[in-house]
Motif scaffolding. Sequence first.
Motif, PDB file in Angstrom:
ATOM      1  N   THR A 120       0.055  10.976  -3.895  1.00 22.97           N
ATOM      2  CA  THR A 120       0.941  10.260  -2.990  1.00 22.97           C
ATOM      3  C   THR A 120       1.531  11.246  -1.978  1.00 22.97           C
ATOM      4  OG1 THR A 120       2.789   8.692  -2.903  1.00 22.97           O
ATOM      5  CG2 THR A 120       2.980  10.509  -4.476  1.00 22.97           C
ATOM      6  N   PRO A 153       0.309   5.007  -2.612  1.00 22.93           N
ATOM      7  CA  PRO A 153       0.065   4.935  -1.164  1.00 22.93           C
ATOM      8  C   PRO A 153      -0.533   3.601  -0.720  1.00 22.93           C
ATOM      9  CG  PRO A 153      -0.774   6.994  -2.090  1.00 22.93           C
ATOM     10  CD  PRO A 153      -0.425   6.116  -3.240  1.00 22.93           C
ATOM     11  N   PHE A 177       7.038   7.534  -1.882  1.00 19.16           N
ATOM     12  CA  PHE A 177       6.637   6.285  -2.545  1.00 19.16           C
ATOM     13  C   PHE A 177       5.707   6.690  -3.685  1.00 19.16           C
ATOM     14  CE2 PHE A 177       4.572   6.864   1.603  1.00 19.16           C
ATOM     15  CZ  PHE A 177       3.300   7.259   1.215  1.00 19.16           C
ATOM     16  N   SER A 234      15.353   1.578   2.482  1.00 21.90           N
ATOM     17  CA  SER A 234      13.934   1.248   2.371  1.00 21.90           C
ATOM     18  C   SER A 234      13.092   2.099   3.309  1.00 21.90           C
ATOM     19  CB  SER A 234      13.700  -0.235   2.686  1.00 21.90           C
ATOM     20  OG  SER A 234      14.090  -0.521   4.019  1.00 21.90           O
ATOM     21  N   PHE A 235      11.910   2.444   2.844  1.00 18.48           N
ATOM     22  CA  PHE A 235      10.935   3.179   3.654  1.00 18.48           C
ATOM     23  C   PHE A 235      10.036   2.140   4.310  1.00 18.48           C
ATOM     24  CE2 PHE A 235       7.061   5.871   4.122  1.00 18.48           C
ATOM     25  CZ  PHE A 235       7.622   6.879   4.873  1.00 18.48           C
ATOM     26  N   ALA A 236      10.533   1.546   5.414  1.00 19.12           N
ATOM     27  CA  ALA A 236       9.851   0.414   6.044  1.00 19.12           C
ATOM     28  C   ALA A 236      10.116   0.420   7.545  1.00 19.12           C
ATOM     29  CB  ALA A 236      10.343  -0.895   5.423  1.00 19.12           C
ATOM     30  N   TYR A 253       1.916   1.922   2.918  1.00 18.42           N
ATOM     31  CA  TYR A 253       2.663   3.184   2.960  1.00 18.42           C
ATOM     32  C   TYR A 253       1.862   4.338   3.552  1.00 18.42           C
ATOM     33  CZ  TYR A 253       6.439   1.280   0.036  1.00 18.42           C
ATOM     34  OH  TYR A 253       7.499   0.551  -0.452  1.00 18.42           O
ATOM     35  N   GLU A 254       0.587   4.437   3.164  1.00 22.26           N
ATOM     36  CA  GLU A 254      -0.192   5.604   3.596  1.00 22.26           C
ATOM     37  C   GLU A 254      -0.387   5.636   5.110  1.00 22.26           C
ATOM     38  OE1 GLU A 254      -4.739   3.896   2.914  1.00 22.26           O
ATOM     39  OE2 GLU A 254      -3.817   5.188   1.407  1.00 22.26           O
ATOM     40  N   THR A 268       2.587   7.690   6.857  1.00 22.18           N
ATOM     41  CA  THR A 268       2.527   9.158   6.778  1.00 22.18           C
ATOM     42  C   THR A 268       1.240   9.721   7.377  1.00 22.18           C
ATOM     43  OG1 THR A 268       1.616   8.993   4.529  1.00 22.18           O
ATOM     44  CG2 THR A 268       4.005   9.245   4.746  1.00 22.18           C
ATOM     45  N   ASP A 321       0.327   0.647  -1.831  1.00 21.86           N
ATOM     46  CA  ASP A 321       1.328  -0.421  -1.797  1.00 21.86           C
ATOM     47  C   ASP A 321       1.803  -0.637  -0.366  1.00 21.86           C
ATOM     48  OD1 ASP A 321       1.213  -0.946  -4.458  1.00 21.86           O
ATOM     49  OD2 ASP A 321       3.008   0.199  -5.005  1.00 21.86           O
ATOM     50  N   ASN A 322       2.449  -1.768  -0.128  1.00 17.98           N
ATOM     51  CA  ASN A 322       2.926  -2.054   1.227  1.00 17.98           C
ATOM     52  C   ASN A 322       4.310  -2.673   1.174  1.00 17.98           C
ATOM     53  OD1 ASN A 322       2.835  -5.207   1.993  1.00 17.98           O
ATOM     54  ND2 ASN A 322       1.194  -4.750   0.500  1.00 17.98           N
TER      55      ASN A 322
END
Length: 419
Positions: free
Chosen positions: A134, A86, A83, A57-59, A95-96, A99, A88-89
Amino acid sequence: MKKALSLLLSAVLVLSAASVAAFAADSFSLEKAYDSDGCYSEDVGESGNGDITVSGSFAIDGTLAVSIPDRVAPGSTFYIPLFEDPADNVGGVVYEDITNTDYFKFKLDKDTNSKLISSITVVTDKRLAGSARTSYLKVVLNDMTDTDEMKTDGTITFKAKADLSSYSGKSSKPASYVDDSTDTWESGDTVTIDYTFWVSNEKATNDDNPDVGDRVYMDPDANDTNTLIWGDDRAALKFDADDDASKFYARLSTSNMSDVYAEYGDPVDADLWFYNFVGSPTVPATSKATLTLGIPWDDDDDYTPDPESCYIYTLDSDGYLTDVTASFTYSEDDQEIPGWSIRTRQLGTYIVSDTELDVYASDDGDVEDVEDDATADSTVSDGKDIPNTGSGDMVNVAVLAAVLSLSAAGAVAFRKAAK
């Protein structure tokens, strides 16, 4: 009736064109790598389909594992999506924000075979394959001349610069911020990406026909005569291999070399054509291989020089040219392709010119002693010999002309002084 058929045919053509366009566009996927045009990267995956493997996961406090288990081409550039949306969470972290370098610090730690990686950066707000804008990892690999597959891996971290709640008094706030009690992340929290790529050049075998510029290595057939032809008859190699013939890097580049043009071609208004066998590989032949440099122009080109009047040079690692015209033999049908042939054990960088070049003049005007390493090669016996260029005589003529020129200049200066 004819009008109706005409309308029907037009409709069919329009639908066909639409279908082709639809199939030509690659759809967005988190398990694909893309090129800069938004297509699945042909440099990624054994069949060039852009396949990657993603897990995790990217978390915050999570790890995203990204791997390319199949071949990825050296010297390539490709994009890996992080992802889709951007906005979304995950766990309340948009997410954004991850990055965004205002809130998270990006760090790359290269591990195994780190020299294969030129750079890995984050590109935000980019649209590929018709997706919403994204973020992507932009991966740039270095070139390599190895004939074996190489593994490279490492870790990417996004580290929070401050507590999310600390942005309460600032005019610019992260998208994840709700109020001053928001504690979705704290200073030092990280999001991790582990990457693993398997990098290799493409395999070529006997009778293959790689394109010019393809990053290939040759795996010869044992105890057999092997042939390799590059591009549309741009170059050909033929050799006999024994039962233990080794693989060798076999990339041919025909890109113009601007520095060679500036120093040697432009002063005599010459047209030059380049044959650069990258890495100067040794051919695993039982005896010398036959290399043929194919005709680099088309018959319908505006200008086509006489191939039997052309000159051929080799380029050494210091940038000097050596005239090896006499070592080549021109033939239209005695070898695999029409062109200039030589017997050799090692491939190098060759330049075909329609005009004789002054290869002895260095930048300061002195005469250079250039050793002709082409003596290690031998001329192909069949075909038509290319005329001797008379390079040695030209040196004497050039020196004599320089002396006469200096004498004349001195005389003019003397007369001006006398006035």
